[in-house]
Motif scaffolding. Sequence first.
Motif, short mmCIF file in Angstrom:
data_model
loop_
_atom_site.label_atom_id
_atom_site.label_comp_id
_atom_site.label_asym_id
_atom_site.label_seq_id
_atom_site.Cartn_x
_atom_site.Cartn_y
_atom_site.Cartn_z
N HIS A 79 92.54 8.52 133.23
CA HIS A 79 93.50 9.28 132.23
C HIS A 79 93.68 7.95 131.03
CE1 HIS A 79 97.23 7.33 133.39
NE2 HIS A 79 96.73 7.52 134.79
N LEU A 80 93.91 6.86 131.56
CA LEU A 80 94.08 5.71 130.49
C LEU A 80 92.87 5.59 129.84
CD1 LEU A 80 95.22 2.95 133.34
CD2 LEU A 80 96.83 4.35 131.49
N ILE A 81 91.42 5.92 130.35
CA ILE A 81 90.49 5.75 129.39
C ILE A 81 90.24 7.01 128.55
CG2 ILE A 81 87.95 5.85 129.57
CD1 ILE A 81 88.02 3.80 131.68
N HIS A 82 90.37 8.11 129.22
CA HIS A 82 90.08 9.31 128.51
C HIS A 82 90.88 9.64 127.39
CE1 HIS A 82 86.78 10.72 131.21
NE2 HIS A 82 87.46 10.07 132.23
N ASP A 83 92.20 9.42 127.56
CA ASP A 83 93.14 9.44 126.38
C ASP A 83 93.23 8.36 125.11
OD1 ASP A 83 94.34 11.18 128.07
OD2 ASP A 83 96.27 10.02 128.52
N ASN A 84 92.34 7.41 125.22
CA ASN A 84 91.94 6.35 124.16
C ASN A 84 90.85 6.37 123.78
OD1 ASN A 84 94.81 5.51 124.21
ND2 ASN A 84 94.56 4.65 126.17
N LEU A 85 89.83 7.07 124.14
CA LEU A 85 88.47 7.24 123.53
C LEU A 85 87.92 8.39 122.79
CD1 LEU A 85 86.26 6.10 126.81
CD2 LEU A 85 87.22 4.62 124.96
N GLN A 86 87.21 8.07 121.55
CA GLN A 86 86.77 9.15 120.73
C GLN A 86 85.58 9.62 121.09
OE1 GLN A 86 88.24 5.92 119.38
NE2 GLN A 86 90.17 7.30 119.18
N GLU A 115 92.83 -1.44 130.70
CA GLU A 115 93.62 -1.65 129.48
C GLU A 115 92.80 -2.68 128.60
OE1 GLU A 115 97.28 -2.86 131.19
OE2 GLU A 115 98.03 -1.06 131.45
N ILE A 118 89.91 -0.84 126.77
CA ILE A 118 90.61 -0.29 125.53
C ILE A 118 90.80 -1.27 124.41
CG2 ILE A 118 92.50 1.33 124.82
CD1 ILE A 118 90.50 2.87 126.87
N ARG A 119 91.46 -2.34 124.68
CA ARG A 119 91.63 -3.07 123.62
C ARG A 119 90.37 -3.63 123.03
NH1 ARG A 119 95.50 -5.43 127.38
NH2 ARG A 119 94.01 -7.26 127.74
N ASN A 122 88.80 -0.83 120.85
CA ASN A 122 89.59 -0.64 119.71
C ASN A 122 89.45 -1.83 118.52
OD1 ASN A 122 90.60 1.68 120.60
ND2 ASN A 122 92.59 0.64 121.23
#
Length: 128
Positions: A79-86, A115, A118-119, A122
Motif C-alpha cells: 500500500h505504501l507504493i500503490h498509494d503514491n504511484l501514478q 519510502e 517513492i522519494r 517523486n
Amino acid sequence: MDFSYPKTEKLKSRKTIDSLFSEGKSVSKFPLRMVYVATDEENTTTTFGVSVSKKNFKKAVDRNYFKRVLRECYRLNKHLIHDNLQKPYAIMFFYQTKERLSYQEINEKTIAIFEKFIRQINEDNLPK
C-alpha cells in the motif's frame, strides 16, 4: 486495503525482466536492493518479483525461505507504493547478504526501501 498478492501482480514476463536489467534504476537499503522500471500503459498493475542468490545460500530451502519472507513483506506493505504511484512499475527485489536477518529486520528494511523508492520517483517526476 487489499493485502492479497494475486497472479496479476507477479513478475513473470521475460521481456519485462530483460528491460529491468537493461534499463532499470535501483534503490538500495542493505541488505535489500530494488530494481525498477516503468512499464507500458497496457499493463495496469505494478508487478513484483524476488531473487535470492545461490552464491549466498547454497540450499534451496534457505533461498525459498528468504523469497517467502520478501514476498510477505511486499504483500503487507505494498500500500505504501500503490498509494503514491501514478503509473505501473515492474519491481524486482534482491536479498544480497549471507547474513540471516529476522523477519522483523527485513520488514523494517522493506518499508525503508519503499519510502526511498517513492522519494526517488517523486524527484524524477519533478519538472526540470
